[in-house]
Design a protein around this motif. Structure first.
Motif, mmCIF file in Angstrom:
data_model
loop_
_atom_site.group_PDB
_atom_site.id
_atom_site.type_symbol
_atom_site.label_atom_id
_atom_site.label_comp_id
_atom_site.label_asym_id
_atom_site.label_seq_id
_atom_site.Cartn_x
_atom_site.Cartn_y
_atom_site.Cartn_z
ATOM 1 N N ILE A 237 0.758 -1.210 0.168
ATOM 2 C CA ILE A 237 -0.630 -0.524 -0.039
ATOM 3 C C ILE A 237 0.781 1.309 0.204
ATOM 4 C CG2 ILE A 237 -2.044 -0.709 0.898
ATOM 5 C CD1 ILE A 237 -1.269 0.308 3.679
ATOM 6 N N ALA A 238 2.157 1.243 -0.845
ATOM 7 C CA ALA A 238 3.428 2.163 -0.649
ATOM 8 C C ALA A 238 2.287 3.940 -0.948
ATOM 9 C CB ALA A 238 4.223 1.756 -1.461
ATOM 10 N N THR A 239 1.562 3.941 -1.889
ATOM 11 C CA THR A 239 0.931 5.934 -2.202
ATOM 12 C C THR A 239 0.057 6.099 -1.032
ATOM 13 O OG1 THR A 239 -0.981 3.967 -3.494
ATOM 14 C CG2 THR A 239 0.723 4.586 -4.562
ATOM 15 N N ALA A 240 -0.579 4.647 -0.384
ATOM 16 C CA ALA A 240 -0.953 5.610 0.717
ATOM 17 C C ALA A 240 -0.582 5.769 1.355
ATOM 18 C CB ALA A 240 -2.344 4.374 0.587
ATOM 19 N N ARG A 241 0.585 4.560 2.126
ATOM 20 C CA ARG A 241 1.235 4.897 2.817
ATOM 21 C C ARG A 241 2.145 6.523 3.222
ATOM 22 N NH1 ARG A 241 1.998 2.826 8.285
ATOM 23 N NH2 ARG A 241 1.495 5.433 8.197
ATOM 24 N N LEU A 242 2.554 6.378 1.651
ATOM 25 C CA LEU A 242 3.271 7.563 2.073
ATOM 26 C C LEU A 242 2.364 9.263 1.779
ATOM 27 C CD1 LEU A 242 6.191 6.942 -1.338
ATOM 28 C CD2 LEU A 242 6.626 7.189 0.757
ATOM 29 N N ALA A 243 0.955 9.150 1.411
ATOM 30 C CA ALA A 243 0.139 10.358 1.412
ATOM 31 C C ALA A 243 -0.156 10.249 3.043
ATOM 32 C CB ALA A 243 -0.925 9.562 0.979
ATOM 33 N N LEU A 244 -0.420 9.015 3.857
ATOM 34 C CA LEU A 244 -0.444 9.533 5.626
ATOM 35 C C LEU A 244 0.074 9.609 6.123
ATOM 36 C CD1 LEU A 244 -2.718 8.827 7.646
ATOM 37 C CD2 LEU A 244 -2.103 6.194 7.368
ATOM 38 N N ARG A 246 2.967 12.159 5.006
ATOM 39 C CA ARG A 246 1.802 13.420 4.715
ATOM 40 C C ARG A 246 1.289 14.240 5.851
ATOM 41 N NH1 ARG A 246 0.984 14.353 -1.627
ATOM 42 N NH2 ARG A 246 0.582 16.550 -1.167
ATOM 43 N N VAL A 247 -0.157 13.369 5.375
ATOM 44 C CA VAL A 247 -1.134 13.365 6.341
ATOM 45 C C VAL A 247 -0.502 14.264 7.747
ATOM 46 C CG1 VAL A 247 -3.396 13.569 7.508
ATOM 47 C CG2 VAL A 247 -3.093 12.742 5.408
ATOM 48 N N ARG A 248 0.172 13.223 8.290
ATOM 49 C CA ARG A 248 1.163 13.214 9.419
ATOM 50 C C ARG A 248 1.314 14.124 10.213
ATOM 51 N NH1 ARG A 248 3.371 8.559 13.344
ATOM 52 N NH2 ARG A 248 3.883 9.613 14.751
ATOM 53 N N ASP A 249 2.294 14.695 8.976
ATOM 54 C CA ASP A 249 3.003 15.267 9.019
ATOM 55 C C ASP A 249 3.381 16.893 9.362
ATOM 56 O OD1 ASP A 249 5.139 13.342 8.735
ATOM 57 O OD2 ASP A 249 6.090 13.823 6.883
ATOM 58 N N GLY A 250 1.835 16.966 8.252
ATOM 59 C CA GLY A 250 1.351 18.105 9.451
ATOM 60 C C GLY A 250 0.756 18.240 10.608
ATOM 61 N N ALA A 251 -0.235 17.512 10.515
ATOM 62 C CA ALA A 251 -0.463 17.216 11.808
ATOM 63 C C ALA A 251 -0.582 17.301 13.030
ATOM 64 C CB ALA A 251 -1.932 16.226 11.704
ATOM 65 N N HIS A 252 0.608 16.725 12.887
ATOM 66 C CA HIS A 252 1.732 16.689 14.245
ATOM 67 C C HIS A 252 3.118 16.824 14.507
ATOM 68 C CE1 HIS A 252 -1.698 14.639 16.317
ATOM 69 N NE2 HIS A 252 -2.121 13.897 15.099
ATOM 70 N N PRO A 253 3.380 18.213 13.634
ATOM 71 C CA PRO A 253 4.939 18.779 13.559
ATOM 72 C C PRO A 253 5.360 18.741 15.213
ATOM 73 C CG PRO A 253 3.467 20.493 13.203
ATOM 74 C CD PRO A 253 2.736 19.203 13.453
ATOM 75 N N ILE A 254 6.687 18.578 14.704
ATOM 76 C CA ILE A 254 7.487 18.671 15.726
ATOM 77 C C ILE A 254 9.527 19.241 15.533
ATOM 78 C CG2 ILE A 254 9.230 17.892 18.066
ATOM 79 C CD1 ILE A 254 7.724 15.613 17.970
ATOM 80 N N PRO A 255 8.812 21.035 15.091
ATOM 81 C CA PRO A 255 9.478 21.919 14.546
ATOM 82 C C PRO A 255 10.886 21.254 15.437
ATOM 83 C CG PRO A 255 8.249 23.071 15.660
ATOM 84 C CD PRO A 255 7.373 22.150 15.487
ATOM 85 N N LEU A 256 12.343 21.257 15.182
ATOM 86 C CA LEU A 256 13.236 21.699 15.790
ATOM 87 C C LEU A 256 13.988 22.455 16.577
ATOM 88 C CD1 LEU A 256 16.359 19.656 15.511
ATOM 89 C CD2 LEU A 256 17.209 21.472 13.590
ATOM 90 N N ALA A 257 13.615 23.842 15.994
ATOM 91 C CA ALA A 257 13.758 24.883 17.480
ATOM 92 C C ALA A 257 12.915 24.363 18.766
ATOM 93 C CB ALA A 257 12.847 26.119 17.267
ATOM 94 N N GLU A 258 11.715 23.802 18.651
ATOM 95 C CA GLU A 258 10.951 23.120 20.106
ATOM 96 C C GLU A 258 11.415 22.113 20.759
ATOM 97 O OE1 GLU A 258 7.492 20.298 21.800
ATOM 98 O OE2 GLU A 258 7.168 21.145 19.528
#
Length: 305
Positions: A237-244, A246-258
């Motif tokens: 399910i590679a395409t779905a996995r990669l898309a998810l 991207r979704v998670r990256d936007g929803a739960h980012p942890i910036p290096l500055a933090e």
């Protein structure tokens, strides 16, 4: 059929603390910490020494280059990064002897430099090293402090039953300052995250599976096969996995500055520790030295599946 190739980076010296393999059939990059000959050194401890941190960073850079090259040819291709251990433990966390020495010297600059090296590695993992990568922690032995933070930075944690995990830093007046709170808060409530960081409790892999921190729980000796199964599932399910991703990256980012901000608090706290705290660290260092693997144990984890 798995085609296992040692990872090589042109112009770079072979790592002495890592055992690296690339499974070309699944494009999986395997990294085993605490490898020979380091484990044969009388004073070796399976923790995050500055040398191990440097080699992990070089492994990350080499993997990023290889994955980037593959992604240019096949943009939807999914690669995997697997972090495991050749020692009887996964990782015991920070270099306590180094902490003791630098605190006694009041060397804020060196403590800060060490902490930044740690969070650089954590941030690389938490952001998956590359958009086309999925990270997996294979935990077959105890993961304490920074060792648990390293596992939590991976997208999937595969753990064998009977493993102990937790944050013992409170025993010597510190807190896990290399990303623990931010990483835990992605998976559990802030209240649970604080309790785990301040109680000093060692949790079993079974406990953490019930909490949702361990994704896949298997019997002892079945961890490698479980990782291969995860890789096969993700590739279907590679395409779905990669898309998810991207979704998670936007929803739960942890910036290096933090992460950097938290390390500054960690350094301030470390420099306030008392002599009794340093003596506790030194007792733990002596206990860590008894956990080095015997030569027959090194290389016990095979990557073929």
């Amino acid at each position: 059929m798995h085609t296992i190739e040692p990872i090589r980076r042109e112009g770079a010296a072979a790592p002495s603390l890592l055992r690296l393999h690339h499974d070309a059939s699944s494009d999986a990059h395997w990294c085993f910490m605490h490898a020979q000959p380091a484990s044969a050194q009388p004073d070796y401890r399976p923790c995050f020494s500055p040398g191990l941190l440097r080699e992990l960073r070089l492994f990350a850079q080499a993997s990023i280059e290889q994955i980037s090259e593959r992604a240019r040819v096949a943009p939807a291709h999914l690669s995997h990064i697997v972090l495991a251990s050749d020692a009887p433990v996964y990782n015991l966390g920070g270099d306590l002897q180094l902490f003791v020495d630098l605190i006694r010297l009041r060397d804020r600059e060196a403590l800060t430099r060490y902490a930044r090296q740690c969070v650089d590695n954590i941030h690389l993992l938490q952001t998956r090293l590359h958009p086309n990568a999925h990270t997996i922690a294979l935990v077959q032995g105890d993961a304490l402090g920074g060792g648990l933070e390293l596992a939590l930075a991976c997208r999937t944690i595969v753990a064998e039953r009977g493993v102990q995990m937790g944050f013992p830093e409170v025993l010597f007046g510190l807190f896990p300052g290399m990303g623990a709170y931010s990483l835990l808060a992605q998976r559990v409530s802030p209240h649970v995250a604080e309790e785990m960081m301040l109680c000093g409790t060692m949790y079993s892999s079974e406990d953490l599976h019930r909490l949702g921190l361990v994704d896949v729980l298997v019997e002892p000796g079945e961890g490698v096969q479980a990782v291969h199964e995860q890789i096969r599932k993700h590739r279907r399910i590679a395409t779905a996995r990669l898309a998810l991703h991207r979704v998670r990256d936007g929803a739960h980012p942890i910036p290096l500055a933090e992460l950097v901000r938290i390390t500054d608090i960690w350094v301030d706290t470390a420099l306030q520790l008392e002599a009794r705290h340093l003596r506790t660290m030194e007792r733990l260092v002596r206990a860590q030295q008894r956990l080095q693997p015997a030569p027959a144990e090194v290389g016990r984890t095979a990557v073929g599946g």
